[in-house]
Design an enzyme around this catalytic site. Structure first.
Site, PDB file in Angstrom:
ATOM      1  N   TYR A 108      -2.092  25.888  33.441  1.00  0.00           N
ATOM      2  CA  TYR A 108      -3.347  26.070  32.709  1.00  0.00           C
ATOM      3  C   TYR A 108      -4.322  26.944  33.487  1.00  0.00           C
ATOM      4  O   TYR A 108      -4.871  27.918  32.956  1.00  0.00           O
ATOM      5  CB  TYR A 108      -4.012  24.714  32.409  1.00  0.00           C
ATOM      6  CG  TYR A 108      -5.447  24.895  31.977  1.00  0.00           C
ATOM      7  CD1 TYR A 108      -5.748  25.301  30.686  1.00  0.00           C
ATOM      8  CD2 TYR A 108      -6.501  24.743  32.883  1.00  0.00           C
ATOM      9  CE1 TYR A 108      -7.055  25.533  30.295  1.00  0.00           C
ATOM     10  CE2 TYR A 108      -7.801  24.982  32.505  1.00  0.00           C
ATOM     11  CZ  TYR A 108      -8.069  25.371  31.207  1.00  0.00           C
ATOM     12  OH  TYR A 108      -9.367  25.623  30.833  1.00  0.00           O
ATOM     13  N   GLU A 130     -12.843  27.312  37.377  1.00  0.00           N
ATOM     14  CA  GLU A 130     -11.752  26.545  36.771  1.00  0.00           C
ATOM     15  C   GLU A 130     -11.381  25.333  37.621  1.00  0.00           C
ATOM     16  O   GLU A 130     -11.136  24.243  37.092  1.00  0.00           O
ATOM     17  CB  GLU A 130     -10.528  27.445  36.559  1.00  0.00           C
ATOM     18  CG  GLU A 130     -10.705  28.499  35.479  1.00  0.00           C
ATOM     19  CD  GLU A 130     -10.888  27.907  34.095  1.00  0.00           C
ATOM     20  OE1 GLU A 130     -10.409  26.777  33.849  1.00  0.00           O
ATOM     21  OE2 GLU A 130     -11.528  28.568  33.257  1.00  0.00           O
ATOM     22  N   ASP A 186      -5.314  22.979  26.942  1.00  0.00           N
ATOM     23  CA  ASP A 186      -5.941  21.836  27.584  1.00  0.00           C
ATOM     24  C   ASP A 186      -6.122  20.745  26.538  1.00  0.00           C
ATOM     25  O   ASP A 186      -5.604  20.842  25.417  1.00  0.00           O
ATOM     26  CB  ASP A 186      -7.272  22.240  28.242  1.00  0.00           C
ATOM     27  CG  ASP A 186      -8.334  22.667  27.231  1.00  0.00           C
ATOM     28  OD1 ASP A 186      -8.030  22.731  26.013  1.00  0.00           O
ATOM     29  OD2 ASP A 186      -9.473  22.945  27.651  1.00  0.00           O
TER      30      ASP A 186
END
Length: 312
Positions: free
Chosen positions: A135, A50, A153
């Site tokens: 996020y 990520e 996102d």
């Protein structure tokens, strides 16, 4: 589908969202892109993916992710690594802003020191880690532990804006609230993967509704009306000649040398370097000071020169 006053079909959200959820999950499970981090539930490996994927093309991330985990397979291994080595890896693999490497290294230390080497499991705890925002926290919690909230996102915003007409005309579209409403309880792993896949494969800037077999066509406002307007995607400042580019060049040059003075470093990062010029010692010292503040570079002030080296 309801009808507008002029008789034209206008898609609206059904009262029961079960059909939309079932269709999207079925579409995703039938066929989706095979990213290697989707094949693991190791939270550390997912955290690395990520952080690497932020503003970096996924085709560049795959090989870098595998190499990174080969070199530092656990949070403990990464925490024990020299920060300069981690930053050099990041720069060598063109993974974008080097401060993300610093944050990831710091987060590994937090996992070891504050959580006994076990990655925290909840979005709230994950946000305590350096460089982890809402996020990323939801993504790791979802994909590793299946207990995250809805991820939002750029791709997800595009999907929601097009699909649901009620958010088009609001000054601040309630993306998170709508995404949370859609999320099926106890299915954050598959759901968040699925809606991100929808935005990445079917609901792109130029939509591919029919080609990709979008599962939401019967409900989607944009598909019904032909208006595929979507939120503007923020544009990155030009990289060529930018401060960001010269920061990367400094890291690259210093990774190949133990230490350099400003006048040794300057010509190696820009051809127009002149000690007393516009892009001379003062400009370079300011650039290096920023890198030092980010924990990437050490500066030593001597009587006749400033010495720069990567932080180890």
């Amino acid at each position: 589908m309801r009808e507008s006053d002029d008789g034209e079909g206008v898609a609206t959200r059904p009262d029961d969202l079960a059909g939309m959820r079932r269709q999207l999950i079925g579409w995703y499970e039938a066929d989706h892109r095979e990213h290697p981090w989707r094949e693991t539930d190791d939270p550390y490996a997912i955290l690395v993916s990520e952080i690497m994927s932020q503003q970096t093309q996924l085709d560049r991330v795959v090989d870098a992710w595998k190499e990174f985990l080969d070199r530092w397979p656990t949070a403990e291994a990464l925490a024990d690594a020299a920060r300069g080595d981690v930053v050099s890896f990041w720069s060598d693999h063109s993974l974008g802003y080097n401060n993300r490497a610093t944050y990831l290294h710091e987060a590994a230390g937090q996992i070891v020191d504050d959580y006994d080497g076990e990655c925290p499991e909840t979005p709230g705890e994950l946000q305590e880690l350096m460089g982890v925002g809402p996020y990323t926290a939801n993504a790791v919690a979802s994909f590793a532990f299946n207990n995250g909230d809805a991820v939002v996102d750029t791709n997800v915003k595009r999907v929601l804006y097009r699909a649901f007409s009620e958010i088009h005309n609001t000054e601040n579209p309630p993306y998170q609230a709508l995404a949370d409403e859609l999320l099926p309880e106890g299915e954050s792993n598959v759901w968040n993967n699925a809606i991100m896949e929808l935005g990445g494969v079917a609901c792109q800037k130029t939509p591919r509704c029919d080609e990709a077999g979008c599962p939401w066509r019967e409900w989607c406002d944009a598909y019904a009306t032909g208006d595929f307007t979507a939120p503007d995607v923020p544009t990155q400042p030009s990289f060529e000649g930018s401060r960001r580019q010269f920061r990367g060049r400094v890291i690259e040059v210093l990774s190949a040398h133990d230490e350099l003075t400003l006048d040794e470093l300057g010509p190696r990062i820009r051809v127009d370097y002149a000690p007393e010029g516009t892009h001379g010692r003062e400009w370079l010292h300011d650039l290096l000071a920023d890198l030092a503040d980010d924990g990437l570079v050490d500066l030593t002030e001597q009587e006749d020169a400033t010495i720069a080296r990567l932080q180890r």
